[in-house]
Write an enzyme that holds these catalytic residues in place. Structure first.
Site, mmCIF file in Angstrom:
data_model
loop_
_atom_site.group_PDB
_atom_site.id
_atom_site.type_symbol
_atom_site.label_atom_id
_atom_site.label_comp_id
_atom_site.label_asym_id
_atom_site.label_seq_id
_atom_site.Cartn_x
_atom_site.Cartn_y
_atom_site.Cartn_z
ATOM 1 N N TYR A 48 49.979 54.418 -47.411
ATOM 2 C CA TYR A 48 49.087 55.464 -46.903
ATOM 3 C C TYR A 48 49.422 55.922 -45.483
ATOM 4 O O TYR A 48 48.819 56.862 -44.973
ATOM 5 C CB TYR A 48 47.637 54.975 -46.947
ATOM 6 N N HIS A 60 45.225 61.961 -45.732
ATOM 7 C CA HIS A 60 43.950 61.258 -45.873
ATOM 8 C C HIS A 60 43.750 60.230 -44.757
ATOM 9 O O HIS A 60 42.635 59.769 -44.537
ATOM 10 C CB HIS A 60 43.918 60.559 -47.236
ATOM 11 N N ASN A 99 36.635 54.426 -49.954
ATOM 12 C CA ASN A 99 35.395 54.568 -50.721
ATOM 13 C C ASN A 99 34.298 53.595 -50.307
ATOM 14 O O ASN A 99 33.173 53.697 -50.777
ATOM 15 C CB ASN A 99 35.674 54.408 -52.220
ATOM 16 N N ASN A 139 34.983 61.050 -50.221
ATOM 17 C CA ASN A 139 34.462 59.748 -50.648
ATOM 18 C C ASN A 139 34.082 58.828 -49.488
ATOM 19 O O ASN A 139 33.120 58.073 -49.575
ATOM 20 C CB ASN A 139 35.472 59.035 -51.551
#
Length: 193
Positions: free
Chosen positions: A16, A21, A67, A113
């Site tokens: 990531y 994001h 999340n 989220n």
């Protein structure tokens, strides 16, 4: 000493790093680096403490995955006894073009989220957010790949410029307050250098 909680949203793990994001992590990293701080692994988050102009910043990058960001947010807000109005959550935003930033004292999760979990955990959407526009330049049905994808080489200069600006926005938020800072930020349009 006034105390602030900076919450950068992102996902942990090599896969990531430098993705759209994870821009929340990148902004918090830049702020901590600018002020000579360093992160340690702690409960539910990587945490750094920064002192600047009589203010203390607890900077967190939740290690719970996006999340479940609310758990880390609430734990550190309660532990450090930070007022909700003195928190700032930095998050990527598909609805904003890549050349924009938006600061608001409250507002919906807009389908994000991480924000949705924070809102559910806190029972309110009335907490300050700094939204980092990532644009929505993706084919229909490819949103997840876009959000979890890395910046294009052509975008990197603009992104770096915005990340540096975000460190100034955080300082302004903590010194002159959200209203004046919003007036400064929300009409800015960044251009590729």
């Amino acid at each position: 000493m006034s105390k602030f909680l900076l919450v950068g949203l992102g996902n942990i793990g090599e896969a990531y790093i430098n993705t759209r994001h994870n821009i929340g992590f990148d902004v918090v990293n830049a702020f901590v680096l600018k002020h000579g701080g360093f992160f340690r692994n702690d409960r539910l988050a990587d945490v750094a403490e920064v002192k600047w102009k009589g203010r203390q910043f607890i900077c967190i990058k939740p290690t719970t995955f996006m999340n479940l960001s609310g758990k880390a947010f609430k734990y550190w807000m309660d532990k450090e006894k930070v007022q909700l109005a003195n928190t700032l959550t930095i998050v990527d935003d598909l609805a904003l073009p890549i050349n924009k930033l938006r600061l608001r004292p409250s507002g919906s999760d807009a389908g994000h989220n991480g924000l949705r979990d924070i809102q559910l955990t806190l029972g309110t959407d009335a907490y300050p957010k700094l939204r980092f526009g990532i644009g929505n330049n993706f084919p229909k049905g490819r949103q997840v790949e876009f959000v979890l994808g890395r910046w294009q080489a052509s975008e990197q200069g603009l992104v770096n410029q915005k990340v540096q600006k975000c460190t100034e926005i955080i300082e302004s938020f903590a010194t002159v307050g959200i209203e004046k800072t919003m007036n400064m930020v929300n009409n800015l349009a960044f251009t590729q250098e």
